[in-house]
Write a protein that holds these residues in place. Structure first.
Motif, PDB file in Angstrom:
ATOM      1  N   PRO A 147       0.839  -1.207   0.000  1.00 26.78           N
ATOM      2  CA  PRO A 147       0.000   0.000   0.000  1.00 26.78           C
ATOM      3  C   PRO A 147       0.871   1.252   0.000  1.00 26.78           C
ATOM      4  O   PRO A 147       1.928   1.287   0.639  1.00 26.78           O
ATOM      5  CB  PRO A 147      -0.812  -0.123   1.296  1.00 26.78           C
ATOM      6  CG  PRO A 147       0.004  -1.030   2.167  1.00 26.78           C
ATOM      7  CD  PRO A 147       0.685  -1.991   1.242  1.00 26.78           C
ATOM      8  N   ALA A 148       0.450   2.284  -0.738  1.00 27.92           N
ATOM      9  CA  ALA A 148       1.226   3.512  -0.853  1.00 27.92           C
ATOM     10  C   ALA A 148       0.373   4.706  -0.455  1.00 27.92           C
ATOM     11  O   ALA A 148      -0.692   4.933  -1.025  1.00 27.92           O
ATOM     12  CB  ALA A 148       1.736   3.673  -2.289  1.00 27.92           C
TER      13      ALA A 148
ATOM     14  N   PHE B 273      -4.926   3.986  -8.575  1.00 30.74           N
ATOM     15  CA  PHE B 273      -4.650   3.057  -7.479  1.00 30.74           C
ATOM     16  C   PHE B 273      -4.945   3.696  -6.118  1.00 30.74           C
ATOM     17  O   PHE B 273      -4.463   3.219  -5.087  1.00 30.74           O
ATOM     18  CB  PHE B 273      -3.196   2.578  -7.548  1.00 30.74           C
ATOM     19  CG  PHE B 273      -2.965   1.543  -8.623  1.00 30.74           C
ATOM     20  CD1 PHE B 273      -3.238   0.210  -8.396  1.00 30.74           C
ATOM     21  CD2 PHE B 273      -2.488   1.921  -9.871  1.00 30.74           C
ATOM     22  CE1 PHE B 273      -3.028  -0.744  -9.387  1.00 30.74           C
ATOM     23  CE2 PHE B 273      -2.276   0.975 -10.863  1.00 30.74           C
ATOM     24  CZ  PHE B 273      -2.547  -0.357 -10.626  1.00 30.74           C
ATOM     25  N   HIS B 274      -5.714   4.780  -6.121  1.00 31.77           N
ATOM     26  CA  HIS B 274      -6.254   5.415  -4.908  1.00 31.77           C
ATOM     27  C   HIS B 274      -5.153   5.872  -3.942  1.00 31.77           C
ATOM     28  O   HIS B 274      -5.227   5.643  -2.732  1.00 31.77           O
ATOM     29  CB  HIS B 274      -7.207   4.449  -4.185  1.00 31.77           C
ATOM     30  CG  HIS B 274      -8.298   3.922  -5.066  1.00 31.77           C
ATOM     31  ND1 HIS B 274      -9.321   4.720  -5.563  1.00 31.77           N
ATOM     32  CD2 HIS B 274      -8.518   2.668  -5.573  1.00 31.77           C
ATOM     33  CE1 HIS B 274     -10.122   3.990  -6.316  1.00 31.77           C
ATOM     34  NE2 HIS B 274      -9.665   2.740  -6.338  1.00 31.77           N
TER      35      HIS B 274
ATOM     36  N   GLY C 268       9.086   1.370   1.747  1.00 29.43           N
ATOM     37  CA  GLY C 268       8.851   1.965   0.435  1.00 29.43           C
ATOM     38  C   GLY C 268       9.696   1.302  -0.638  1.00 29.43           C
ATOM     39  O   GLY C 268      10.500   0.406  -0.362  1.00 29.43           O
ATOM     40  N   PHE C 269       9.519   1.734  -1.888  1.00 32.92           N
ATOM     41  CA  PHE C 269      10.335   1.177  -2.970  1.00 32.92           C
ATOM     42  C   PHE C 269      10.480   2.196  -4.094  1.00 32.92           C
ATOM     43  O   PHE C 269       9.655   3.096  -4.272  1.00 32.92           O
ATOM     44  CB  PHE C 269       9.749  -0.136  -3.503  1.00 32.92           C
ATOM     45  CG  PHE C 269       8.376  -0.022  -4.104  1.00 32.92           C
ATOM     46  CD1 PHE C 269       8.187   0.368  -5.426  1.00 32.92           C
ATOM     47  CD2 PHE C 269       7.253  -0.329  -3.345  1.00 32.92           C
ATOM     48  CE1 PHE C 269       6.919   0.467  -5.972  1.00 32.92           C
ATOM     49  CE2 PHE C 269       5.975  -0.230  -3.885  1.00 32.92           C
ATOM     50  CZ  PHE C 269       5.802   0.163  -5.204  1.00 32.92           C
TER      51      PHE C 269
ATOM     52  N   VAL D 185       6.523   5.356  -2.496  1.00 32.30           N
ATOM     53  CA  VAL D 185       6.903   4.989  -3.863  1.00 32.30           C
ATOM     54  C   VAL D 185       7.545   6.198  -4.535  1.00 32.30           C
ATOM     55  O   VAL D 185       7.024   7.318  -4.449  1.00 32.30           O
ATOM     56  CB  VAL D 185       5.685   4.538  -4.705  1.00 32.30           C
ATOM     57  CG1 VAL D 185       6.120   4.244  -6.148  1.00 32.30           C
ATOM     58  CG2 VAL D 185       5.020   3.322  -4.090  1.00 32.30           C
ATOM     59  N   ILE D 186       8.678   5.981  -5.170  1.00 31.00           N
ATOM     60  CA  ILE D 186       9.253   6.952  -6.107  1.00 31.00           C
ATOM     61  C   ILE D 186       9.272   6.264  -7.457  1.00 31.00           C
ATOM     62  O   ILE D 186       9.901   5.210  -7.613  1.00 31.00           O
ATOM     63  CB  ILE D 186      10.666   7.398  -5.686  1.00 31.00           C
ATOM     64  CG1 ILE D 186      10.622   8.120  -4.338  1.00 31.00           C
ATOM     65  CG2 ILE D 186      11.275   8.301  -6.748  1.00 31.00           C
ATOM     66  CD1 ILE D 186      11.992   8.541  -3.825  1.00 31.00           C
TER      67      ILE D 186
END
Length: 803
Positions: free
Chosen positions: A307-308, A328-329, A424-425, A383-384
């Protein structure tokens, strides 16, 4: 005479400064034009053409001493200045409106050289006439020359944000003609011709500029990269790109669809940069349901893993990745876009069409360079996302298809991972084809492995932090190449997340190429195992080592030494021939410049050498002028490449480096007489002081740029200028030092100046080659070695005190 109430000395000052302004501005303008009309392989040719033309102009004075005597200075200067203005406009317009379909650089480069060298040839006559025939002290004249060139660099950067290149071209011709009128008034010759051209170019400038500003039909680039540019809904130029918006087909736009989507999509507009790098602007009314096809695009695979809450999109383009995050909300989205013209198209011109993304409470759009912007903040992201972003911004530093790219280096990825939340990723997508386009995937894996190592991850644990999804190329697809998306996380992937990755691949038609428990081939397996060492990379057909800020050439994979040995790069790791082709162009230019340099060094002296009495005395001066020409360009090229990354914008790097080197070099030249003319002063102390300052510059630049990367653009500009100014001041004294020392060869000084110019041409290519093959630092220290050589050379030519 009333319009120009200047003395002869003042006229010479003004004349050389304004012509230098126009030459520098036109040189930068050509890099922009070549990037659009041709390819980035040719962007750096602007510098080479300028230096070669200036050299040929100086040679003209050497061959025709009587015609270009001091008595005829003003008359010949007027004719050369008008020739510069007319040839600049005529040749450039012909180039822009003629369709070019040259199959190779071998056919095209001679055309570029013989056509575009003409304006610089006339400019070279103007500059060398005043430097070598005026009675004004050469240090002061050279200072005016450098100051004019520095403001030409600064001015062209500013006006290209306001006008298109054709308007700027007419403006430069107007300024050059006006200066010719000033000199004609002093010479009482060619006044009518100069006044007529001033009026013509001013009318063209005003008309074209007004039409461009009001988006009315105007003269524009007709052909780019072999294609005719038509149906432009929006056109905007700036210093590093041409941005166009045009009608697009209604088939859903995707970089790498796992499932085929041929149904009608929301209305779309095409957007491209320099008529090549493209994306799309999608019509959006707030309803996310018509955007369901975005889930099947492999660049969005990471949204299914974790989830982000906070997402940073690097390279907003037409807003497509912003729409993906919305689909993706994602509650909080930041989009960072480097190009102000793209930002203008999305947030102003087509804001209603794209759904006013910048006004949504869950979206923030920022016009900035992403790496610098992220380093300045203390915010962390889940997320980046970097999706097929290319900084194809050609600059005078030299681009090629493998231009320096600050987003794809170990240093950059470490910065990105430092600004992720623990779970995160970083998601990075690049082109991929399992049979012929694997180089970019391997490079990404090398980047991931080296970045994780620098963060303390053990070799055995690297594979637990990396996933790669891919979609292969398909005949008939919107894009013939496939896409691979690499996901790298600061934390190790769990068993549940790996299972989720497999389910995502099955559901959306993706291939899972790399995961903690497998890799799709031996090369990727070795890289993510941490076992890839120098010996492993050396035996691969391509250079797949991870780029760093010292070698930030992500797309440069063909080794020059392999091509020299005749080793063909045609195996499965080839990258569609781009790197191979570009390196061949660079090799061809390197050989061409070597031949040109030798020609302009030796051929003009063939007859003079036979009658010259003091031959041995001239050799140290020739070597001295060759060394300062080569050294200056190597320092300029390397510092420009370094500071483009530090300042976060190619325009800032170009402007700050050129402006500072030229302006403070001019100040140094202006003050050179205080040292050189002082009784008992040892001339070799000037190059010795320069080498000391350059050594400090080389050592301090990487340290200070790392320390100040977290600050805003103004502090970073101040640091850059502070670093460059002392070296520029000292380098500015080197030319008048050589001219003063060589006064006993006054009649041969145009030849000595042409030697300086010829080796400067060679330096522009050599600096780029060294940076790509060995590193930016090696290019800098090679320039340092050139200036170090000047110490014994100038010592040898200095007068000895009487015993």
């Amino acid at each position: 005479m009333i319009l120009f109430p200047f003395s002869r000395q003042t006229t010479h000052f003004v004349g050389i400064a304004i012509v230098a302004f126009c030459i520098m501005a036109y040189q930068v303008l050509l890099t922009r034009i070549f990037s659009v009309v041709l390819f980035y392989h040719y962007a750096f040719a602007g510098i080479s053409l300028a230096m070669l033309g200036l050299t040929m102009g100086a040679q003209r004075l050497h061959y025709f001493k009587d015609r270009f005597s001091a008595a005829r200075l003003e008359i010949e200067w007027v004719k050369a200045a008008l020739g510069f203005a007319v040839s600049m406009v005529g040749l450039t317009l012909g180039f822009l409106f003629f369709p070019y379909f040259f199959p190779s650089a071998v056919a095209l480069m001679p055309v570029l050289i013989y056509v575009f060298i003409v304006p610089f040839f006339y400019g070279g006559i103007c500059v060398s006439l005043i430097l070598t025939r005026s009675e004004t002290p050469v240090g002061k004249l050279y200072a005016a020359d450098l100051a004019g060139a520095s403001f030409g660099c600064l001015g062209i950067v500013a006006v290209l944000f306001l006008f298109d290149p054709i308007t700027v071209l007419f403006g430069l011709a107007f300024i050059a003609s006006l200066t010719a009128w000033m000199m004609a008034a002093k010479a009482q010759s060619h006044i009518g011709t100069a006044k007529c051209l001033v009026a013509v170019f001013f009318i063209l400038f005003a008309t074209q500029g007004a039409l461009y500003q009001t988006n009315q039909p105007h003269l524009h680039v007709m052909w780019a990269k072999g294609n005719k540019l038509e149906q432009n809904l929006f056109e905007r130029w700036n210093t590093f790109s041409l941005v166009r918006v045009y009608p697009e087909k209604s088939i859903p736009f995707g970089w790498g669809f796992g499932h085929t989507h041929l149904e009608k999509s929301p209305d779309q507009l095409g957007l491209d940069i320099d008529a090549q790098a493209g994306t799309t602007i999608t019509k959006f009314d707030g309803n996310l349901e018509p955007l369901s096809y975005l889930a099947d695009d492999v660049i969005n695979a990471g949204y299914n893993l974790r989830p982000a809450e906070d997402v940073a999109v690097i390279g907003v383009g037409g807003g497509r990745d912003i729409l993906s995050a919305l689909y993706f909300h994602t509650p909080h989205i930041v989009g960072v876009e480097l190009n102000p013209s793209i930002f203008e198209a999305l947030t102003k011109k087509f804001a209603g069409f794209s759904g006013h993304l910048d006004q949504r409470p869950d979206v923030s759009l920022v016009n900035a360079e992403a790496r610098s912007w992220i380093n300045q903040g203390h915010r962390s992201f889940d997320v980046i996302q970097i999706s097929l972003i290319d900084t194809w911004a050609a600059t005078a530093a030299g681009g090629l298809s493998m231009s320096e790219n600050k987003l794809y280096t170990v240093n950059a990825w470490k910065d990105f991972l430092d600004h992720l939340t623990p779970n995160g990723f970083l998601s990075v997508s690049r082109w991929f084809d399992a049979t012929q386009h694997t180089g970019e995937l391997y490079r990404m894996l090398s980047l991931a492995a080296d970045t994780l190592k620098q963060r303390g991850v053990s070799d055995n644990d690297i594979k637990n932090h990396v996933l790669v999804f891919a979609v292969d190329s398909r005949p008939g697809a919107l894009f013939q190449a496939g896409v691979a998306t690499l996901i790298i996380s600061p934390s190790a992937l769990t068993a549940d997340e790996l299972e989720n990755a497999r389910k995502t691949a099955d559901a959306h038609g993706f291939r899972l190429l790399v995961a903690p428990d497998f890799a799709w081939d031996s090369v990727s397996r070795t890289i993510i195992s941490g076992a890839a060492d120098d010996a492993f990379y050396e035996h691969l057909p391509l250079d797949l080592k991870a780029p760093t800020d010292d070698r930030p050439f992500f797309f440069h994979m063909a080794r020059m030494k392999d091509l020299i040995k005749g080793r063909a790069i045609t195996d499965d790791m080839s990258i569609s021939g781009w790197s191979n082709y570009a390196v061949k162009v660079m090799l061809g230019l390197l050989v061409t410049t070597i031949i040109t340099t030798l020609y302009f060094t030796f051929v003009p002296m063939a007859d003079t050498w036979k009658t010259l009495e003091d031959r041995r005395g001239l050799i140290p001066f020739a070597a001295y002028f060759a060394a300062i020409g080569l050294g200056f360009m190597l320092i300029e090229i390397s510092q420009m490449q370094r500071l483009m990354i530090f300042l976060g914008h190619p325009v800032y790097g170009l402007t700050i480096v050129l402006f500072t080197l030229l302006l403070f070099g001019g100040i140094g030249s202006l003050n050179a007489g205080r040292f050189i003319g002082k009784p008992g002063f040892q001339r070799w102390l000037i190059p010795a002081a320069l080498c000391f300052v350059l050594a400090l510059l080389g050592l301090l630049t990487p340290l200070l740029t790392e320390q100040f990367k977290i600050y805003g653009i103004l502090p970073r500009m101040i640091v850059s200028i502070a670093l460059l100014a002392p070296a520029a001041f000292c380098m500015g004294m080197m030319f008048p030092l050589g001219m003063t020392a060589s006064m006993r060869y006054r009649e041969l000084q145009p030849w000595l100046w042409s030697v300086n110019g010829a080796f400067s041409v060679f330096g522009t290519i050599l600096g780029t080659v060294i940076s790509m093959e060995l590193g930016i630092a090696d290019a800098f220290w090679t320039g340092f070695a050139c200036y170090l050589l000047c110490i014994p050379l100038i010592y040898k030519t200095s007068p000895r005190p009487a015993v």
